[in-house]
Scaffold this motif. Structure first.
Motif, PDB file in Angstrom:
ATOM      1  N   GLN A 165       0.844  -1.197   0.000  1.00 16.54           N
ATOM      2  CA  GLN A 165       0.000   0.000   0.000  1.00 16.54           C
ATOM      3  C   GLN A 165       0.877   1.244   0.000  1.00 16.54           C
ATOM      4  O   GLN A 165       1.847   1.339   0.743  1.00 16.54           O
ATOM      5  CB  GLN A 165      -0.905   0.002   1.219  1.00 16.54           C
ATOM      6  N   GLN A 166       0.525   2.190  -0.824  1.00 17.33           N
ATOM      7  CA  GLN A 166       1.255   3.461  -0.876  1.00 17.33           C
ATOM      8  C   GLN A 166       0.628   4.425   0.131  1.00 17.33           C
ATOM      9  O   GLN A 166      -0.591   4.444   0.303  1.00 17.33           O
ATOM     10  CB  GLN A 166       1.165   4.070  -2.286  1.00 17.33           C
ATOM     11  N   PRO A 167       1.455   5.210   0.798  1.00 15.59           N
ATOM     12  CA  PRO A 167       0.878   6.175   1.744  1.00 15.59           C
ATOM     13  C   PRO A 167       0.012   7.200   1.005  1.00 15.59           C
ATOM     14  O   PRO A 167       0.223   7.476  -0.165  1.00 15.59           O
ATOM     15  CB  PRO A 167       2.088   6.820   2.397  1.00 15.59           C
ATOM     16  N   TYR A 168      -0.970   7.735   1.703  1.00 19.15           N
ATOM     17  CA  TYR A 168      -1.899   8.703   1.120  1.00 19.15           C
ATOM     18  C   TYR A 168      -1.150   9.966   0.729  1.00 19.15           C
ATOM     19  O   TYR A 168      -0.402  10.533   1.531  1.00 19.15           O
ATOM     20  CB  TYR A 168      -3.005   9.016   2.128  1.00 19.15           C
ATOM     21  N   GLN A 169      -1.350  10.410  -0.469  1.00 19.86           N
ATOM     22  CA  GLN A 169      -0.733  11.650  -0.950  1.00 19.86           C
ATOM     23  C   GLN A 169      -1.863  12.620  -1.307  1.00 19.86           C
ATOM     24  O   GLN A 169      -2.528  12.441  -2.326  1.00 19.86           O
ATOM     25  CB  GLN A 169       0.128  11.393  -2.204  1.00 19.86           C
ATOM     26  N   PRO A 170      -2.114  13.613  -0.467  1.00 20.66           N
ATOM     27  CA  PRO A 170      -3.172  14.577  -0.805  1.00 20.66           C
ATOM     28  C   PRO A 170      -2.762  15.399  -2.028  1.00 20.66           C
ATOM     29  O   PRO A 170      -1.575  15.562  -2.304  1.00 20.66           O
ATOM     30  CB  PRO A 170      -3.298  15.439   0.446  1.00 20.66           C
ATOM     31  N   PRO A 171      -3.749  15.874  -2.777  1.00 17.27           N
ATOM     32  CA  PRO A 171      -3.413  16.671  -3.953  1.00 17.27           C
ATOM     33  C   PRO A 171      -2.708  17.957  -3.527  1.00 17.27           C
ATOM     34  O   PRO A 171      -3.068  18.576  -2.529  1.00 17.27           O
ATOM     35  CB  PRO A 171      -4.765  16.959  -4.599  1.00 17.27           C
ATOM     36  N   GLN A 172      -1.689  18.315  -4.289  1.00 14.14           N
ATOM     37  CA  GLN A 172      -0.917  19.513  -3.960  1.00 14.14           C
ATOM     38  C   GLN A 172      -1.347  20.654  -4.872  1.00 14.14           C
ATOM     39  O   GLN A 172      -1.538  20.470  -6.073  1.00 14.14           O
ATOM     40  CB  GLN A 172       0.569  19.230  -4.136  1.00 14.14           C
ATOM     41  N   HIS A 173      -1.531  21.825  -4.251  1.00 15.15           N
ATOM     42  CA  HIS A 173      -1.865  23.025  -5.008  1.00 15.15           C
ATOM     43  C   HIS A 173      -0.607  23.877  -5.096  1.00 15.15           C
ATOM     44  O   HIS A 173       0.207  23.896  -4.170  1.00 15.15           O
ATOM     45  CB  HIS A 173      -2.987  23.807  -4.316  1.00 15.15           C
ATOM     46  N   PRO A 174      -0.439  24.585  -6.190  1.00 15.45           N
ATOM     47  CA  PRO A 174       0.780  25.416  -6.324  1.00 15.45           C
ATOM     48  C   PRO A 174       0.861  26.447  -5.191  1.00 15.45           C
ATOM     49  O   PRO A 174      -0.123  27.068  -4.815  1.00 15.45           O
ATOM     50  CB  PRO A 174       0.604  26.113  -7.676  1.00 15.45           C
ATOM     51  N   GLY A 175       2.041  26.561  -4.627  1.00 14.78           N
ATOM     52  CA  GLY A 175       2.294  27.532  -3.580  1.00 14.78           C
ATOM     53  C   GLY A 175       1.922  27.052  -2.194  1.00 14.78           C
ATOM     54  O   GLY A 175       2.161  27.741  -1.217  1.00 14.78           O
TER      55      GLY A 175
END
Length: 189
Positions: A165-175
């Motif tokens: 299982q890959q750890p959860y990666q929340p979506p990244q917003h610029p800045g």
């Protein structure tokens, strides 16, 4: 690891299963007669214990690492062949064949279990499991000793997750900077 001897196990399996069929057919008949005559439970216990002992001996032979694959294959082979022969022969020859599985000197026809199809129900799965185990033992015996660990790689498990299982990666917003993520950590809401 001991060297597998499946051919020896096959011979032991056929002989042990033949002996088990001899004793089990007599024992099962005696046990059924006790049940039908409404005998006390104490008179049934020795016959039931003998059936359990027969099963335990065959089971122990099947789990021995060096001969277990052969014993399982031999047991399944004998049970399957006996069941098929009993069911496919004409009745007179079938009765004569079943006499091979009576204890010498016994006048009891205690081999009714060969006619109900239960032997084929047990024999075919034992035969298939034995063949598969024999093939696996042969494959493992050909591997060099050091390569055995590479055959079954261990998977490391991260805390709080499942293997792979890959750890959860929340979506990244610029800045926007994200705090470091650790396995099992919940993302901020």
């Amino acid at each position: 690891m001991t060297k597998p001897l499946p051919a020896l196990g096959l011979v032991i399996g056929v002989i042990a299963t033949y002996g088990a069929l001899l004793v089990a057919s007599y024992t099962a008949f005696r046990l059924v007669m006790r049940i039908q005559m409404f005998s006390s439970k104490s008179s049934m216990l020795p016959w039931l214990a003998l059936l359990v002992l027969i099963a335990a001996v065959l089971g122990v032979l099947m789990i021995v690492p060096s001969i277990g694959a052969g014993v399982t294959t031999g047991s399944g082979l004998l049970l399957t062949v006996v069941a098929l022969v009993t069911m496919l022969l004409p009745m007179r020859q079938s009765f004569d064949f079943v006499k091979l599985f009576q204890l010498p000197g016994s006048k009891l026809g205690g081999t009714y279990m060969m006619y109900d199809g239960s032997l084929i129900l047990l024999g075919i799965p034992l035969l298939l499991v034995g063949i598969r185990r024999w093939a696996l033992d042969a494959k493992l015996a050909r591997l060099p000793q050091g390569q055995l660990q590479d055959t079954f790689p261990s998977q490391t498990q991260q805390w709080g997750g499942y293997p792979g299982q890959q750890p959860y990666q929340p979506p990244q917003h610029p800045g926007q900077q994200q705090p470091p993520q650790y396995p099992g950590q919940q993302p901020p809401r």
